[in-house]
Design a protein around this motif. Structure first.
Motif, short mmCIF file in Angstrom:
data_model
loop_
_atom_site.label_atom_id
_atom_site.label_comp_id
_atom_site.label_asym_id
_atom_site.label_seq_id
_atom_site.Cartn_x
_atom_site.Cartn_y
_atom_site.Cartn_z
N ASP A 102 8.42 2.77 7.09
CA ASP A 102 8.22 1.78 8.14
C ASP A 102 7.33 0.66 7.61
O ASP A 102 6.13 0.84 7.47
N LEU A 103 7.92 -0.45 7.31
CA LEU A 103 7.17 -1.61 6.84
C LEU A 103 6.68 -2.45 8.01
O LEU A 103 5.64 -3.09 7.93
N ALA A 104 7.39 -2.42 9.12
CA ALA A 104 7.08 -3.27 10.27
C ALA A 104 5.78 -2.87 10.96
O ALA A 104 4.92 -3.72 11.21
N SER A 105 5.61 -1.60 11.29
CA SER A 105 4.44 -1.16 12.07
C SER A 105 3.10 -1.47 11.43
O SER A 105 2.21 -1.97 12.11
N PRO A 106 2.88 -1.19 10.13
CA PRO A 106 1.58 -1.51 9.55
C PRO A 106 1.26 -3.01 9.60
O PRO A 106 0.11 -3.40 9.64
N LEU A 107 2.31 -3.82 9.64
CA LEU A 107 2.11 -5.27 9.73
C LEU A 107 1.95 -5.72 11.18
O LEU A 107 1.72 -6.89 11.44
#
Length: 141
Positions: free
Chosen positions: A58-63
Motif C-alpha cells: 500500500d503506497l497510498a495510505s502512508p502518503l
C-alpha cells in the motif's frame, strides 16, 4: 599560431523518475527502483511475475492518499524493488518516465502543504503541474 582552447561543457546532473498518479496527486519515484508497469488482475492478493509471487504494498495510505474509485482493471501496478525485496504498488495511472535537471528537484520545505506526507521528499514541475517526489526506499521498508 595560437591554440584555441574550448571550455568543457559543464556536466549537468539529471534525475530520472517514473511519474504516476494516486487519486488526483501527481507523484514520482526514482526509475532505478521501478522495474516495470503491469496491469492488475482482479481480486488477486499478489502479482505473479516470471513465476514468482510479488506481494502488493500500500503506497497510498502512508502518503495519506487514496486510490481513485475507478475500476481496478484500469489501474496500473508498479513493480518496484528495494534491495532484494520486490513489491507490487497499485497506482491509478502511470504517465511517463522523465529526466529532469537535478537542480529543478527542490527539497520539500517544512511549510509545504505536502510536508506532512510520510516519504514525501521533494518536488519538481512538469507540464505546469507540481510533481511530488517520494522516497520509495523509506515507504517500502
Amino acid at each position: 599560431m595560437f591554440a584555441v582552447r574550448r571550455r568543457a561543457a559543464p556536466a549537468v546532473e539529471r534525475a530520472t523518475f517514473v511519474c504516476f498518479s494516486i487519486g488526483e496527486h501527481r507523484l514520482a519515484g526514482p526509475v532505478e527502483l521501478i522495474d516495470r508497469v503491469l496491469r492488475p488482475s482482479t481480486g488477486a492478493s499478489s502479482v505473479s511475475v516470471e513465476g514468482r509471487e510479488r506481494p502488493y504494498a500500500d503506497l497510498a495510505s502512508p502518503l495519506g492518499l487514496a486510490l481513485g474509485g475507478g475500476t481496478v482493471g484500469l489501474r496500473r501496478i508498479l513493480l518496484a524493488h528495494v534491495n532484494d525485496d520486490w513489491w507490487a504498488l497499485p497506482v491509478d495511472a502511470v504517465h511517463e518516465v522523465v529526466s529532469v535537471d537535478a537542480s529543478e528537484v527542490v527539497p520539500l520545505p517544512a511549510d509545504h502543504p505536502d510536508a506532512h506526507r510520510t516519504g514525501a521528499i521533494a518536488t519538481f514541475t512538469r507540464g505546469g503541474r507540481t510533481v511530488l517526489v517520494v522516497d520509495l526506499v523509506r515507504l517500502l521498508r
